[in-house]
Scaffold this motif. Structure first.
Motif, short mmCIF file in Angstrom:
data_model
loop_
_atom_site.label_atom_id
_atom_site.label_comp_id
_atom_site.label_asym_id
_atom_site.label_seq_id
_atom_site.Cartn_x
_atom_site.Cartn_y
_atom_site.Cartn_z
N VAL A 68 0.84 -1.19 0.00
CA VAL A 68 0.00 0.00 0.00
C VAL A 68 0.88 1.25 0.00
O VAL A 68 1.76 1.40 0.85
N VAL A 69 0.65 2.13 -0.96
CA VAL A 69 1.45 3.34 -1.11
C VAL A 69 0.72 4.54 -0.50
O VAL A 69 1.32 5.44 0.07
N GLU A 70 -0.61 4.51 -0.64
CA GLU A 70 -1.41 5.60 -0.11
C GLU A 70 -2.78 5.05 0.25
O GLU A 70 -3.28 4.13 -0.42
N TYR A 71 -3.39 5.59 1.31
CA TYR A 71 -4.68 5.06 1.77
C TYR A 71 -5.39 6.15 2.54
O TYR A 71 -4.82 6.70 3.50
#
Lengths: 130, 148
Positions: A68-71
């Motif tokens: 996950v890079v961005e959430y």
């Protein structure tokens, strides 16, 4: 990418365990007396617990716990958790919304409880599974 | 009550280092029902190229929530925490948090909006190792509900 929906059951016991693990002991997440006093229908799940469950779906779809890079999410509706053995359930779905750059996939996420959305603007950017 | 918009741009001193424990990550992963081996088994995490067990994506909030007390308890800002609701939450990861990390948070007030009796404050927390390596940036929007 297989984006089949995920469902997660939430009981009071889960909220107690999450309170301890996260350090968020706000009584709206364990005391009906307190929750109703501040105008809620009853004990509600921590928003961050719901976000964590949706995150489980995301890492599952991505195929790796570190992909996950961005959430991000907006909390729009409380998830009420009754004091019984069944608790409640949230359903999590995703749709691919594009590739912000090479090797990355953006997912639009929805989380519903009793058919009503509990999050808005819920999005994740993941490394595209090989 | 409205929040003073002149706080926008204000940064707070770095928080004392937070030591990320392997058992704490396991406890958190168990609490959210996450059974992936990389959250629990150091060897599985090493196979993915990490030094120790990896934290689930929302774990950093447990660190930044504590760190953000600098802001929400700032007497000059004067937030009534009993009226605070969590509005938005966002993470941008450089890499996952890993057991053994020593993390320092730097909080900045990024936005304050007063509208219809409610106040909306977005904070940004840069989470870096004590060696200065960036790990994750965390944005939190709090809603301070107006009275009555």
């Amino acid at each position: 990418m297989d984006l089949s929906p995920r469902t997660f059951r939430i009981t009071r016991a889960d909220l107690v365990r999450y309170a301890g693990a996260s350090g968020d002991f706000n009584p709206i997440h364990w005391s009906d007396r307190f929750a109703t006093k501040v105008g809620l229908p009853g004990v509600i799940a921590h928003g961050m617990f719901t976000m964590a469950l949706v995150g489980r779906a995301v890492t599952d779809w991505a195929g790796s716990p570190d992909a996950v890079v961005e959430y991000g999410v907006r909390f729009t509706r409380p998830v009420v958790v009754p004091d019984d053995d069944e608790g409640t359930e949230i359903e999590v779905r995703a749709a691919v919304r594009g590739e912000p750059e090479d090797g990355l996939t953006r997912l639009d996420l929805t989380a519903t409880c009793h058919g009503e959305k509990v999050l808005a603007q819920a999005r994740a950017v993941i490394r595209t599974p090989a | 009550m409205s929040l003073d918009p002149s706080f926008v741009g204000r940064s707070y001193p770095p928080t004392p280092p937070y030591q990320v424990g392997r058992e704490k990550i396991r406890e958190f992963a168990t609490a959210i029902g996450a059974v992936e081996p990389a959250y629990h088994d150091p060897d599985a995490a090493r196979a993915l190229g990490h030094a120790d067990v990896v934290a689930p994506p929302t774990y950093p909030f447990t660190i930044t929530m504590a760190a953000s007390r600098q802001i929400v308890e700032d007497p000059e800002l004067g937030i009534d925490y009993s009226r605070v609701v969590h509005g938005d939450q966002r993470f941008r990861y450089t890499r996952p948090v890993v057991a053994g990390d020593e993390l320092v948070c730097v909080n900045t007030v990024e936005e304050i909006v007063n509208r219809a009796g409610n106040s909306f404050m977005t904070t940004r927390t840069e989470v870096n190792t004590t060696a200065g390596e960036p790990v994750v940036t965390v944005w939190t929007k709090l809603v301070v509900r107006g009275e009555g």
